[in-house]
Scaffold this motif. Structure first.
Motif, PDB file in Angstrom:
ATOM      1  N   SER A   8       0.841  -1.209   0.000  1.00 34.54           N
ATOM      2  CA  SER A   8       0.000   0.000   0.000  1.00 34.54           C
ATOM      3  C   SER A   8       0.869   1.249   0.000  1.00 34.54           C
ATOM      4  CB  SER A   8      -0.922  -0.018   1.216  1.00 34.54           C
ATOM      5  OG  SER A   8      -1.675   1.162   1.269  1.00 34.54           O
ATOM      6  N   SER A   9       1.923   1.205   0.770  1.00 35.46           N
ATOM      7  CA  SER A   9       2.849   2.344   0.844  1.00 35.46           C
ATOM      8  C   SER A   9       3.538   2.567  -0.497  1.00 35.46           C
ATOM      9  CB  SER A   9       3.875   2.108   1.952  1.00 35.46           C
ATOM     10  OG  SER A   9       4.798   3.157   2.002  1.00 35.46           O
ATOM     11  N   LYS A  12       1.170   4.147  -2.957  1.00 35.78           N
ATOM     12  CA  LYS A  12       1.007   5.578  -2.655  1.00 35.78           C
ATOM     13  C   LYS A  12       2.194   6.381  -3.181  1.00 35.78           C
ATOM     14  CE  LYS A  12      -1.890   5.192   1.462  1.00 35.78           C
ATOM     15  NZ  LYS A  12      -1.947   5.418   2.922  1.00 35.78           N
ATOM     16  N   HIS A  16       2.094   9.185  -5.980  1.00 38.37           N
ATOM     17  CA  HIS A  16       2.645  10.511  -5.659  1.00 38.37           C
ATOM     18  C   HIS A  16       3.692  10.922  -6.705  1.00 38.37           C
ATOM     19  CE1 HIS A  16       3.981  13.899  -3.262  1.00 38.37           C
ATOM     20  NE2 HIS A  16       5.234  13.454  -3.368  1.00 38.37           N
TER      21      HIS A  16
END
Length: 240
Positions: A8-9, A12, A16
């Motif tokens: 998930s990180s 992201k 980004h």
């Protein structure tokens, strides 16, 4: 749970990164468009300014275009961009070669007299020669000087006032002479300089009546051609 958190990180971070890249690209293209617009505007203004300068230069120097009618266009294109200069240079060609002088040619001038396109030349071989551009041949030669002929000019004064075909020329022998090359005779001689006369120029006013000369004697003289008098001597130069 830990693995899910890491994935998930990472997602992201990728989102980004993609967002930052999109924003950066948009800003880049906006800035590029802005710069390109102003650059194009500057080019247009530069071209207009150059054209104005060239027209003023031609008008100020009283250049007689004659047989090179597109001279002003060539200068504008030459000065406008390197690309246009390269295009002109690649398409240019030697038109004529005039052979006859036996030493360095120091000065030339051109004019159209009696519907003839002429070039005159002065040389270190001590002669002044007149060439017919259309026939590609020498039509007259003068060898009255005792040394190098520095400067030659067709006399606008004699042609416009008396319809005479005259050349004014200056020399290492300190003299300025006027030669009627149609009848092959010398008309006037100015001999007030005390050293070689390296430059002459006719006035653009009063029917080209006045002549300015520069010399190795460190002076400039102003002459009245009609009366053959030296009107003024300008001193002040400390070298030739």
């Amino acid at each position: 749970s830990s693995l899910h958190h890491q994935r998930s990180s990472q997602r992201k971070k990728r989102r980004h990164f993609i967002l930052v890249m999109k924003v950066s690209l948009k800003l880049f293209f906006l800035r590029f468009s802005y710069c390109f617009y102003h650059f194009a505007l500057w080019l247009k203004q530069a071209k207009e300014v150059i054209q104005i300068i060239v027209r003023h230069w031609i008008r100020t120097l009283n250049i007689k275009l004659g047989w090179i009618k597109d001279f002003d266009k060539i200068v504008v294109n030459y000065a406008y961009t390197t690309f246009m200069f390269d295009t002109f240079r690649s398409s240019s060609k030697l038109i004529n070669t005039f052979t006859g002088h036996t030493d360095c040619v120091m000065s030339i001038d051109y004019s159209t007299l009696d519907d003839r396109r002429l070039i005159c030349s002065g040389s270190r071989d001590k002669t002044v020669r007149v060439w017919d551009v259309d026939n590609n041949k020498q039509i007259q030669s003068f060898n009255g000087h005792l040394n190098t002929v520095y400067c030659v000019k067709f006399s606008s004064y004699h042609y416009h006032n008396y319809h005479q075909n005259v050349i004014c020329f200056s020399s290492y022998d300190k003299k300025i002479r006027f030669w009627d090359f149609k009848h092959n005779k010398q008309l006037q001689t100015f001999n007030r300089h005390t050293d070689s006369v390296c430059g002459i120029e006719f006035s653009t006013f009063n029917g080209c009546r006045y002549l300015c000369s520069g010399s190795y004697d460190k002076t400039i003289r102003l002459w009245d051609i009609k009366t053959s008098k030296s009107l003024n001597v300008f001193n002040g130069h400390e070298d030739v």
